[in-house]
Motif scaffolding. Structure first.
Motif, PDB file in Angstrom:
ATOM      1  N   ASP A 162       0.840  -1.196   0.000  1.00 14.50           N
ATOM      2  CA  ASP A 162       0.000   0.000   0.000  1.00 14.50           C
ATOM      3  C   ASP A 162       0.876   1.248   0.000  1.00 14.50           C
ATOM      4  OD1 ASP A 162      -2.847  -0.383  -0.068  1.00 14.50           O
ATOM      5  OD2 ASP A 162      -2.771  -1.287   1.929  1.00 14.50           O
ATOM      6  N   TRP A 163       0.243   2.388  -0.309  1.00  9.01           N
ATOM      7  CA  TRP A 163       0.873   3.706  -0.200  1.00  9.01           C
ATOM      8  C   TRP A 163      -0.082   4.661   0.501  1.00  9.01           C
ATOM      9  CZ3 TRP A 163       5.729   5.286  -1.441  1.00  9.01           C
ATOM     10  CH2 TRP A 163       6.501   4.442  -2.253  1.00  9.01           C
ATOM     11  N   ILE A 164       0.476   5.596   1.251  1.00  7.05           N
ATOM     12  CA  ILE A 164      -0.263   6.794   1.627  1.00  7.05           C
ATOM     13  C   ILE A 164       0.280   7.904   0.724  1.00  7.05           C
ATOM     14  CG2 ILE A 164      -0.925   8.420   3.430  1.00  7.05           C
ATOM     15  CD1 ILE A 164      -0.228   6.298   5.497  1.00  7.05           C
ATOM     16  N   GLU A 165      -0.522   8.259  -0.256  1.00  2.00           N
ATOM     17  CA  GLU A 165      -0.095   9.200  -1.297  1.00  2.00           C
ATOM     18  C   GLU A 165       1.273   8.769  -1.825  1.00  2.00           C
ATOM     19  OE1 GLU A 165      -0.995  13.280  -0.136  1.00  2.00           O
ATOM     20  OE2 GLU A 165      -2.766  12.602   0.954  1.00  2.00           O
ATOM     21  N   GLU A 166       2.275   9.686  -1.834  1.00  2.00           N
ATOM     22  CA  GLU A 166       3.592   9.298  -2.333  1.00  2.00           C
ATOM     23  C   GLU A 166       4.652   9.283  -1.252  1.00  2.00           C
ATOM     24  OE1 GLU A 166       4.573  11.973  -5.467  1.00  2.00           O
ATOM     25  OE2 GLU A 166       3.211  11.037  -6.916  1.00  2.00           O
ATOM     26  N   PHE A 167       4.222   9.573   0.012  1.00  2.00           N
ATOM     27  CA  PHE A 167       5.248   9.772   1.026  1.00  2.00           C
ATOM     28  C   PHE A 167       5.401   8.618   2.009  1.00  2.00           C
ATOM     29  CE2 PHE A 167       1.392  11.499   2.964  1.00  2.00           C
ATOM     30  CZ  PHE A 167       1.457  11.025   4.264  1.00  2.00           C
ATOM     31  N   PHE A 168       4.500   7.625   1.963  1.00  2.87           N
ATOM     32  CA  PHE A 168       4.574   6.531   2.930  1.00  2.87           C
ATOM     33  C   PHE A 168       4.320   5.218   2.207  1.00  2.87           C
ATOM     34  CE2 PHE A 168       4.320   4.299   6.800  1.00  2.87           C
ATOM     35  CZ  PHE A 168       4.603   5.138   7.872  1.00  2.87           C
ATOM     36  N   GLY A 169       5.347   4.358   2.169  1.00  2.00           N
ATOM     37  CA  GLY A 169       5.235   3.087   1.463  1.00  2.00           C
ATOM     38  C   GLY A 169       5.282   1.903   2.411  1.00  2.00           C
ATOM     39  N   PHE A 170       4.388   0.934   2.189  1.00  2.00           N
ATOM     40  CA  PHE A 170       4.291  -0.256   3.027  1.00  2.00           C
ATOM     41  C   PHE A 170       4.834  -1.460   2.259  1.00  2.00           C
ATOM     42  CE2 PHE A 170       1.067   2.681   4.339  1.00  2.00           C
ATOM     43  CZ  PHE A 170       0.982   2.572   5.721  1.00  2.00           C
ATOM     44  N   THR A 171       5.632  -2.306   2.923  1.00  2.00           N
ATOM     45  CA  THR A 171       6.163  -3.506   2.281  1.00  2.00           C
ATOM     46  C   THR A 171       6.082  -4.688   3.234  1.00  2.00           C
ATOM     47  OG1 THR A 171       8.465  -3.188   3.013  1.00  2.00           O
ATOM     48  CG2 THR A 171       7.808  -2.110   0.952  1.00  2.00           C
ATOM     49  N   THR A 172       6.040  -5.889   2.652  1.00  2.00           N
ATOM     50  CA  THR A 172       6.006  -7.102   3.460  1.00  2.00           C
ATOM     51  C   THR A 172       6.890  -8.174   2.847  1.00  2.00           C
ATOM     52  OG1 THR A 172       4.551  -8.703   4.549  1.00  2.00           O
ATOM     53  CG2 THR A 172       3.996  -8.125   2.274  1.00  2.00           C
ATOM     54  N   CYS A 173       7.334  -9.101   3.704  1.00  3.55           N
ATOM     55  CA  CYS A 173       8.092 -10.267   3.239  1.00  3.55           C
ATOM     56  C   CYS A 173       7.367 -11.552   3.630  1.00  3.55           C
ATOM     57  CB  CYS A 173       9.510 -10.255   3.811  1.00  3.55           C
ATOM     58  SG  CYS A 173       9.581 -10.325   5.630  1.00  3.55           S
ATOM     59  N   ASN A 174       6.140 -11.408   4.129  1.00  6.47           N
ATOM     60  CA  ASN A 174       5.351 -12.586   4.504  1.00  6.47           C
ATOM     61  C   ASN A 174       3.866 -12.256   4.314  1.00  6.47           C
ATOM     62  OD1 ASN A 174       4.726 -11.055   6.914  1.00  6.47           O
ATOM     63  ND2 ASN A 174       6.614 -11.844   7.836  1.00  6.47           N
ATOM     64  N   THR A 175       2.996 -12.767   5.143  1.00  6.71           N
ATOM     65  CA  THR A 175       1.562 -12.504   4.963  1.00  6.71           C
ATOM     66  C   THR A 175       1.066 -11.287   5.744  1.00  6.71           C
ATOM     67  OG1 THR A 175       0.938 -14.011   6.759  1.00  6.71           O
ATOM     68  CG2 THR A 175       1.078 -14.942   4.533  1.00  6.71           C
ATOM     69  N   ASP A 176       1.893 -10.716   6.609  1.00  8.23           N
ATOM     70  CA  ASP A 176       1.498  -9.502   7.321  1.00  8.23           C
ATOM     71  C   ASP A 176       1.364  -8.345   6.339  1.00  8.23           C
ATOM     72  OD1 ASP A 176       1.648 -10.938   9.665  1.00  8.23           O
ATOM     73  OD2 ASP A 176       3.611 -10.142  10.248  1.00  8.23           O
ATOM     74  N   HIS A 177       0.403  -7.447   6.604  1.00  3.85           N
ATOM     75  CA  HIS A 177       0.214  -6.324   5.687  1.00  3.85           C
ATOM     76  C   HIS A 177       1.504  -5.554   5.484  1.00  3.85           C
ATOM     77  CE1 HIS A 177      -0.643  -2.130   4.568  1.00  3.85           C
ATOM     78  NE2 HIS A 177      -1.625  -2.658   3.842  1.00  3.85           N
ATOM     79  N   HIS A 178       2.234  -5.287   6.553  1.00  3.55           N
ATOM     80  CA  HIS A 178       3.539  -4.648   6.409  1.00  3.55           C
ATOM     81  C   HIS A 178       4.480  -5.133   7.503  1.00  3.55           C
ATOM     82  CE1 HIS A 178       0.861  -1.846   8.572  1.00  3.55           C
ATOM     83  NE2 HIS A 178       1.913  -1.404   9.243  1.00  3.55           N
ATOM     84  N   VAL A 179       5.718  -5.304   7.100  1.00  2.00           N
ATOM     85  CA  VAL A 179       6.809  -5.688   7.995  1.00  2.00           C
ATOM     86  C   VAL A 179       7.794  -4.531   8.118  1.00  2.00           C
ATOM     87  CG1 VAL A 179       8.749  -7.294   8.315  1.00  2.00           C
ATOM     88  CG2 VAL A 179       6.554  -8.140   7.452  1.00  2.00           C
ATOM     89  N   LEU A 180       7.921  -3.790   7.019  1.00  2.00           N
ATOM     90  CA  LEU A 180       8.838  -2.663   6.951  1.00  2.00           C
ATOM     91  C   LEU A 180       8.151  -1.568   6.137  1.00  2.00           C
ATOM     92  CD1 LEU A 180      11.795  -1.943   7.777  1.00  2.00           C
ATOM     93  CD2 LEU A 180      12.514  -2.845   5.554  1.00  2.00           C
ATOM     94  N   ASN A 181       8.103  -0.357   6.688  1.00  2.00           N
ATOM     95  CA  ASN A 181       7.538   0.728   5.903  1.00  2.00           C
ATOM     96  C   ASN A 181       8.395   1.982   6.012  1.00  2.00           C
ATOM     97  OD1 ASN A 181       6.583   1.883   8.370  1.00  2.00           O
ATOM     98  ND2 ASN A 181       4.665   0.769   8.179  1.00  2.00           N
ATOM     99  N   PHE A 182       8.155   2.906   5.097  1.00  4.38           N
ATOM    100  CA  PHE A 182       9.067   4.029   4.895  1.00  4.38           C
ATOM    101  C   PHE A 182       8.304   5.336   4.793  1.00  4.38           C
ATOM    102  CE2 PHE A 182      10.534   0.175   2.756  1.00  4.38           C
ATOM    103  CZ  PHE A 182      11.714  -0.059   3.442  1.00  4.38           C
ATOM    104  N   PHE A 183       8.792   6.322   5.545  1.00  2.00           N
ATOM    105  CA  PHE A 183       8.176   7.634   5.618  1.00  2.00           C
ATOM    106  C   PHE A 183       9.147   8.663   5.047  1.00  2.00           C
ATOM    107  CE2 PHE A 183       7.303  11.256   8.809  1.00  2.00           C
ATOM    108  CZ  PHE A 183       6.466  11.912   7.910  1.00  2.00           C
ATOM    109  N   THR A 184       8.795   9.254   3.902  1.00  2.00           N
ATOM    110  CA  THR A 184       9.615  10.334   3.353  1.00  2.00           C
ATOM    111  C   THR A 184       9.497  11.522   4.296  1.00  2.00           C
ATOM    112  OG1 THR A 184       9.202   9.577   1.092  1.00  2.00           O
ATOM    113  CG2 THR A 184      10.032  11.831   1.375  1.00  2.00           C
TER     114      THR A 184
END
Length: 293
Positions: A162-184
């Motif tokens: 998922d994304w929140i607009e262009e400044f927050f990206g969500f990533t996963t390496c398993n079945t959890d919605h996000h394991v690591l995410n990034f905030f510009t």
């Protein structure tokens, strides 16, 4: 090739080692497994030798984090695989108790990342007092460019969910919605928050009561987010690291590129998408004075 499948541990440097040790032991309900000759402390949530590492330091900041991977190849081959991905990595041995070898590299924002295949088991089990989370749920980092970070960790097999607009990206390496995410973030580097998964909403309300008894104020929540749909609350640890406690997060089905259906989803099926900030922060329309920035 190798498959990264979970966030194993997060390591902090701290100016106030005793206060943070007390927080993870007495408040969070982790077990102190081992202390190093340098004063470092290794805490386990249940079975791993450590999931949280604390190091005494003149500064307080996230030090590094470790992901567990599975591969038929040895660690030396993983270093070579990363080199093909233009990631310069180094094999290190006996850097900390419980993990005999790690593959270590620095990501584009200067965060030190360790990959490990095996960790010895401490098996203290879950404690009977404290918040007692299931596990570390996810780590959120401040970066120069969320897009660049999502692309970089994509090389390691992380999927953008998922994304929140262009400044927050969500990533996963398993079945959890996000394991690591990034905030510009205009703030250079540093952790945005560390999140711990709880069992259910009852566990969450118990945890907020427990924080209250320990005179730790809730700075935001509870409310249900949009991206991930987790019911979340936030507070600060003694070093003013933002800590999220959450439950009810989405489960990602990679093969279908969608999330397991839930009654509160407004899309059917719920697929990865770009959220507007106001739609994503609170699905309940709840307003709070403290912004999550």
């Amino acid at each position: 090739m190798f498959h990264v499948f979970r966030l194993g541990y997060v390591e902090f440097n701290t100016r106030n080692i005793e206060a943070l040790k007390n927080y993870y032991n007495e408040v969070m309900g982790f077990t102190l497994v081992e202390e190093g000759p340098d004063g470092s402390a290794y805490f386990s949530s249940s079975t791993d030798h450590h999931n949280i590492v604390l190091n005494p330091s003149s500064v307080s900041a996230i030090a590094r984090f470790g992901f567990q991977y599975k591969s038929d190849a040895g660690a030396k081959e993983i270093v070579k695989e990363l080199a093909k991905l233009e990631i310069k990595a180094e094999l290190k041995t006996d850097t900390k108790p419980g993990v005999s070898e790690v593959v270590e590299f620095t990501d584009p924002d200067g965060y030190q990342v360790q990959l490990f295949s095996e960790m010895s088991l401490a098996s203290p089990g879950f404690k009977h007092s404290g918040i007692i989370p299931n596990k570390i749920g996810h780590l959120s980092l401040r970066v120069d460019s969320a897009k660049r970070s999502v692309e970089f960790y994509g090389k390691l097999g992380f999927t953008n969910t998922d994304w929140i607009e262009e400044f927050f990206g969500f990533t996963t390496c398993n079945t959890d919605h996000h394991v690591l995410n990034f905030f510009t973030s205009p703030q250079k580097g540093g952790m945005h928050h560390l999140a711990f998964e709880l069992r259910n909403y009852g566990h969450l309300t118990h945890s907020m009561d427990y924080l209250g008894k320990n005179k730790i104020p809730i700075i935001w929540g509870p409310s249900r987010h949009g991206a991930g749909h987790n019911i979340a609350t936030y507070h600060y640890d003694p070093d003013e690291n933002m800590i999220e406690l959450f439950t009810d997060a989405d489960k990602y089905v990679k093969e279908l590129d969608c999330f397991e259906p839930r009654p509160w989803h407004r899309d059917n099926p719920q697929k990865p998408k770009v959220w507007k900030t106001d739609d994503c922060i609170s699905q309940w329309g709840t307003c709070f004075e403290k912004a999550l920035v």
